[in-house]
Design an enzyme around this catalytic site. Structure first.
Site, PDB file in Angstrom:
ATOM      1  N   LYS A  56     -87.243 -50.966  39.805  1.00 30.85           N
ATOM      2  CA  LYS A  56     -87.497 -51.893  40.036  1.00 30.85           C
ATOM      3  C   LYS A  56     -88.226 -52.749  39.925  1.00 30.85           C
ATOM      4  O   LYS A  56     -89.293 -52.452  40.699  1.00 30.85           O
ATOM      5  CB  LYS A  56     -86.177 -53.059  40.688  1.00 30.85           C
ATOM      6  CG  LYS A  56     -86.034 -52.783  42.414  1.00 30.85           C
ATOM      7  CD  LYS A  56     -87.120 -54.335  42.630  1.00 30.85           C
ATOM      8  CE  LYS A  56     -87.085 -54.096  43.845  1.00 30.85           C
ATOM      9  NZ  LYS A  56     -88.616 -54.800  44.254  1.00 30.85           N
ATOM     10  N   ASP A  67     -81.926 -54.735  49.627  1.00 27.45           N
ATOM     11  CA  ASP A  67     -82.234 -54.295  48.104  1.00 27.45           C
ATOM     12  C   ASP A  67     -81.727 -53.498  47.407  1.00 27.45           C
ATOM     13  O   ASP A  67     -81.863 -53.602  45.693  1.00 27.45           O
ATOM     14  CB  ASP A  67     -83.682 -54.465  47.988  1.00 27.45           C
ATOM     15  CG  ASP A  67     -84.906 -54.077  48.053  1.00 27.45           C
ATOM     16  OD1 ASP A  67     -84.407 -56.015  47.557  1.00 27.45           O
ATOM     17  OD2 ASP A  67     -86.210 -54.529  47.579  1.00 27.45           O
TER      18      ASP A  67
END
Ligand code: C5P
Length: 303
Positions: free
Chosen positions: A12, A138
């Site tokens: 990401k 995350d």
């Protein structure tokens, strides 16, 4: 379900990141816009009759013991589901390690999704979410993927209806930055700002026509550059090259050290990548993965 599953786990970038304050649990209240990209690690999971979680990995900096986030994910799910037997996890790293690209968190989420199927637990994203939260701030994002807003610790996710399409050049300097240390430095600078709400303003802009990328910033960037001063000089050069080649947004991902440029046009991104490589940088060209494509990948890999 076979006893062996092979799948990828994607990286990401944080298109924007706002730090709103310190929470009572010691974490920071965030607003961040996550975007998955088609850079991925390869994972192979093999169920074993013998107890124990074994990790094998080709990267020297990745721990192979119980500090490994993929191993932690397997241990947590095994305990939660009271599953019998062990798991052998083979990891082939392509995502730069410690680069702010969420490699370890993505590995952990992929392990949760794979073992949920392999052990026939039927938990799904909703059932896995509390376990993912405990593994790291995350990790929950990687159960969703695509263009998603993360609030609270970054672990409360709102996938956007309009998904971004863009190309990225990722440059990862050979500098490691401690996320915890960067967040500690940011504490002192939490003052009310006039130009807040940048991520909300960005989301309200015309995401499918002309997204207002210039609204976005990463509020960890200055603290990261203070934490790793050698990065400052490199970032300055990387940014100016990306801008010269036509990047619409340049920013640090997470707490670094990866710096990225966003391009609408893939040939411009390719030119930027080549120019960076010619100057000795480790540069990769990738593209945004939408929520649909991300979800479809896991559905197919785990069908
Ligand atoms: O959750 P994770 O282990 O990935 O976070 C790494 C570190 O980053 C935490 O120990 C914490 O110091 C910091 N952090 C934070 N606020 C967040 C996310 C991370 O302070 N929302």
């Amino acid at each position: 379900m076979p006893r062996v599953v092979r799948l990828k786990s994607f990286a990401k970038v944080n298109l924007g990141l706002e730090v709103l304050g310190l929470r009572q649990d010691g974490y920071h209240e965030l607003r961040t816009l996550f975007q998955s990209v088609n850079l991925a690690d390869d994972l192979e999971l093999r169920l074993r009759r013998r107890e124990g979680i074994v990790v094998e990995c080709d990267h020297p900096l990745v721990p192979k013991d119980d500090r490994n986030l993929a191993a932690k994910a397997a241990v947590a799910l095994k305990r939660f589901a009271q599953a019998k037997g062990g798991v052998h996890i083979k990891l082939r790293k392509r995502i730069p390690v410690g680069g702010g690209l969420g490699g370890g968190s993505g590995n952990a989420a992929a392990v949760l999704m794979a073992l949920d199927r392999m052990w026939k637990l039927g938990l799904g994203i909703t059932g896995l979410l509390p376990l993912a939260r405990r593994l790291g701030a995350d990790v929950p994002y990687f159960l969703f993927g695509g263009t998603s807003l993360g609030v609270a610790r970054g672990d409360e996710l709102y996938p956007l209806r309009r998904q971004l399409r863009a190309h990225f050049v990722l440059v990862t300097p050979d500098v490691s930055v401690s996320t915890a240390a960067v967040f500690r430095r940011v504490d002192t600078r939490l003052t009310p700002r006039e130009n807040g709400n940048t991520i909300f303003r960005f989301i309200s802009s015309d995401l499918e026509g002309q997204p207002q990328y210039r609204l976005l910033t990463n509020e960890l960037e200055e603290a990261a550059l203070e934490e790793a001063p050698v990065l400052r000089d490199q970032v300055k050069k990387i940014r100016s090259l990306l801008v010269r080649e036509g990047a619409e947004l340049t920013a640090l991902s997470g707490s670094g050290s990866t710096y990225f440029g966003l391009f609408q046009d893939s040939s411009r991104a390719a030119r930027a990548r080549e120019a960076l490589r010619a100057r000795g940088h480790r540069a990769l060209q990738v593209r945004a993965l939408t929520l649909d494509r991300y979800r479809r990948f896991f559905e197919r890999a785990l069908a």
